[in-house]
Design an enzyme around this catalytic site. Structure first.
Site, PDB file in Angstrom:
ATOM      1  NE  ARG A   8      28.528 -48.987 -12.111  1.00 49.72           N
ATOM      2  CZ  ARG A   8      28.586 -49.699 -10.987  1.00 49.72           C
ATOM      3  NH1 ARG A   8      29.562 -49.473 -10.126  1.00 49.72           N
ATOM      4  NH2 ARG A   8      27.691 -50.619 -10.724  1.00 49.72           N
ATOM      5  CG  HIS A  67      22.479 -50.842 -10.328  1.00 53.34           C
ATOM      6  ND1 HIS A  67      23.059 -51.410 -11.441  1.00 53.34           N
ATOM      7  CD2 HIS A  67      23.314 -51.143  -9.289  1.00 53.34           C
ATOM      8  CE1 HIS A  67      24.186 -52.014 -11.098  1.00 53.34           C
ATOM      9  NE2 HIS A  67      24.357 -51.871  -9.799  1.00 53.34           N
ATOM     10  CD  GLN A  79      22.748 -55.263  -7.323  1.00 51.54           C
ATOM     11  OE1 GLN A  79      23.878 -54.958  -7.701  1.00 51.54           O
ATOM     12  NE2 GLN A  79      22.510 -56.362  -6.623  1.00 51.54           N
ATOM     13  CG  ASP A 126      22.430 -48.812  -2.254  1.00 48.15           C
ATOM     14  OD1 ASP A 126      23.558 -49.231  -1.931  1.00 48.15           O
ATOM     15  OD2 ASP A 126      22.213 -48.216  -3.339  1.00 48.15           O
ATOM     16  CB  CYS A 130      23.072 -53.517  -4.632  1.00 48.54           C
ATOM     17  SG  CYS A 130      23.545 -51.861  -4.116  1.00 48.54           S
ATOM     18  NE  ARG A 179      24.771 -56.937 -11.293  1.00 51.65           N
ATOM     19  CZ  ARG A 179      25.493 -55.822 -11.119  1.00 51.65           C
ATOM     20  NH1 ARG A 179      25.761 -55.386  -9.901  1.00 51.65           N
ATOM     21  NH2 ARG A 179      25.907 -55.104 -12.157  1.00 51.65           N
TER      22      ARG A 179
HETATM   23  N1  NVA Z   1      23.422 -46.564  -4.976  1.00 49.31           N
HETATM   24  C1  NVA Z   1      24.801 -46.979  -5.110  1.00 49.31           C
HETATM   25  C2  NVA Z   1      24.887 -48.338  -5.732  1.00 49.31           C
HETATM   26  C3  NVA Z   1      26.267 -48.878  -5.916  1.00 49.31           C
HETATM   27  C4  NVA Z   1      26.307 -50.198  -6.583  1.00 49.31           C
HETATM   28  C5  NVA Z   1      25.552 -45.952  -5.937  1.00 49.31           C
HETATM   29  O1  NVA Z   1      25.008 -45.477  -6.944  1.00 49.31           O
HETATM   30  O2  NVA Z   1      26.676 -45.611  -5.573  1.00 49.31           O
HETATM   31  N1   CP Z   2      26.404 -53.693  -6.797  1.00 47.16           N
HETATM   32  C1   CP Z   2      27.252 -53.186  -7.698  1.00 47.16           C
HETATM   33  O1   CP Z   2      26.877 -52.739  -8.781  1.00 47.16           O
HETATM   34  O2   CP Z   2      28.555 -53.235  -7.303  1.00 47.16           O
HETATM   35  P1   CP Z   2      29.812 -52.516  -7.996  1.00 47.16           P
HETATM   36  O3   CP Z   2      29.662 -51.043  -7.749  1.00 47.16           O
HETATM   37  O4   CP Z   2      31.004 -53.112  -7.309  1.00 47.16           O
HETATM   38  O5   CP Z   2      29.793 -52.818  -9.468  1.00 47.16           O
END
Ligand code: NVA
Ligand code: CP
Length: 305
Positions: free
Chosen positions: A104, A131, A134, A220, A260, A288
Site C-alpha cells: 500500500r 485499489h 477492493q 467513498d 469501501c 476482502r
Molecule cells: N480513497 C480512499 C480509500 C481508503 C480505503 C483513500 O485512498 O484514502
Molecule cells: N477499504 C480499505 O481498504 O480499508 P483499509 O484502509 O482499512 O484497509
C-alpha cells in the site's frame, strides 16, 4: 513460470475473474464450515504499508494464515524504506525472503518499480491511482446478491479517486457501465484511470441523474489518504455529493449501496443509507478476506479446480 502481478484491475482478464469468483465462493464456504484448507503451507507474505489500514492489513494477514502460510508486516516508519533505501533495492531483498508481496503506497509508479525488481508476485493494496482488491471484493459482493454484473449500471458519486478509477477499469474488463458524478474540478482523468476509452462510463453534472435507474450506488471519502491538506476545501466542494435516501430512491428499488470504508456519516453518505437495508458494506469488508485468499492462491499456484 512467468510471475503474475496484480497492480491494477486490468492485469487480469474476464476469464481469470470468473475463475477467481468461483474459487472465492468455494473458499468462503469451506471457511464458514471450519474446514482446514492450507494450499499455501509454509509460504510467506510480506505486507508493506506506507499508509494506514484496518481492512487491508487484517484481511491479508488473516487470509494468509488461514491458507497455511504466514504474513510479515512492514511499514515505512520502522524499516529502511522510510530512510531512503531505493524501491528497487528493497524489492530485490524482500522478494528473496518471501513468496508474495502486498504493497500500500502513494504513486502507482512506486509499486510498478517494485514489481519490476521483484522475484515474486506483487499485489496492489491501494495506491493513489487504484485499489483493485477492493473492487474485486465489491464485484464479488454484487454477484453474491444479484448475479452477473455484466450490462448493469453502477453509479459513482463523489471524488474520481483510486476506488473510482478501479470501478472504471473493472467496467471495461467485465463489461458493465458506470455513471459518474463528481463536483466540477474533480472529473475523471481517463489516462490516470488507465482506461482504453470512454465506452463504459458516462459523466453527469447532477449526482441525482447519475443515480437514476442504477443497480448499485457507491461512493467513498471526499478526501483520500495523502490529500489531507485539501480537506476543508473538499468539504465545501463536495457538499452536494452526499448519497442520501432521496438519491437511493432514484436508483432501482433493489439497488445496493456500497462503500469501501472507512466512511464518514453525514459527509459522503447519510447514516440512514449506510446503516439502511440496501447497504452491503459489511459483506464488502468481509469479502476482502475471501477474494484475496483466492487471489494469492491463484498468483502462486495458478488455477485450482
Ligand atoms: N480513497 C480512499 C480509500 C481508503 C480505503 C483513500 O485512498 O484514502
Ligand atoms: N477499504 C480499505 O481498504 O480499508 P483499509 O484502509 O482499512 O484497509
Amino acid at each position: 513460470m512467468q510471475i503474475k502481478h496484480f497492480l491494477q484491475f486490468n492485469d487480469l482478464t474476464r476469464d481469470e475473474y470468473e475463475h477467481l469468483f468461483e474459487h472465492t465462493r468455494r473458499i468462503k464456504e469451506q471457511f464458514k464450515a471450519y474446514q482446514t484448507y492450507h494450499p499455501l503451507h509454509d509460504r510467506t507474505l510480506v505486507m508493506i504499508f506506507e499508509k494506514a489500514s484496518t481492512r487491508t492489513r487484517l484481511s491479508f494477514e488473516a487470509g494468509m494464515q488461514q491458507l497455511g502460510g504466514s504474513a510479515i508486516y512492514l511499514n515505512t516508519r520502522d524499516s529502511q524504506l522510510g530512510r531512503g533505501e531505493s524501491v528497487e533495492d528493497a524489492a530485490q531483498v524482500i522478494s528473496r525472503m518471501s513468496d508474495i508481496v502486498m504493497i500500500r503506497t502513494f504513486e502507482q509508479e512506486i509499486i510498478e518499480r517494485f514489481a519490476a525488481n521483484s522475484r515474486v508476485p506483487v499485489i496492489n493494496g491501494l495506491t493513489n491511482e487504484y485499489h483493485p482488491c477492493q473492487i474485486m471484493a465489491d464485484i464479488y459482493t454484487y454477484i453474491e446478491r444479484h448475479g452477473d454484473i455484466k450490462g448493469k449500471t453502477v453509479a459513482w458519486i463523489g471524488d474520481s479517486n483510486n476506488v473510482c478509477n478501479t470501478w472504471l477499469q473493472a467496467a471495461e474488463v467485465l463489461d458493465f457501465n458506470v455513471h459518474v458524478s463528481t463536483p466540477p474540478g474533480y472529473e475523471v482523468e481517463p489516462e490516470r484511470a488507465g482506461l482504453y476509452g470512454t465506452d463504459h462510463y458516462e459523466e453527469f453534472t447532477d449526482p441525482m441523474e447519475a443515480a437514476r435507474g442504477a443497480d448499485l450506488v457507491t461512493t467513498d471519502v471526499w478526501t483520500s489518504m495523502g490529500f489531507e491538506a485539501e480537506n476543508e476545501e473538499r468539504k465545501r466542494d463536495f457538499e452536494d455529493w452526499q448519497v442520501d435516501a432521496d438519491m437511493m430512491r432514484l436508483a432501482k428499488p433493489d439497488a445496493l449501496f456500497m462503500h469501501c470504508l472507512p466512511a464518514h456519516r453525514g459527509e459522503e453518505v447519510a447514516a440512514e443509507v449506510i446503516d439502511g437495508p440496501q447497504s452491503v458494506v459489511w459483506d464488502e469488508a468481509e469479502n476482502r478476506l475471501h477474494v484475496q485468499k483466492a487471489l494469492m492462491e491463484y498468483l502462486l499456484l495458478g488455477k485450482i479446480n
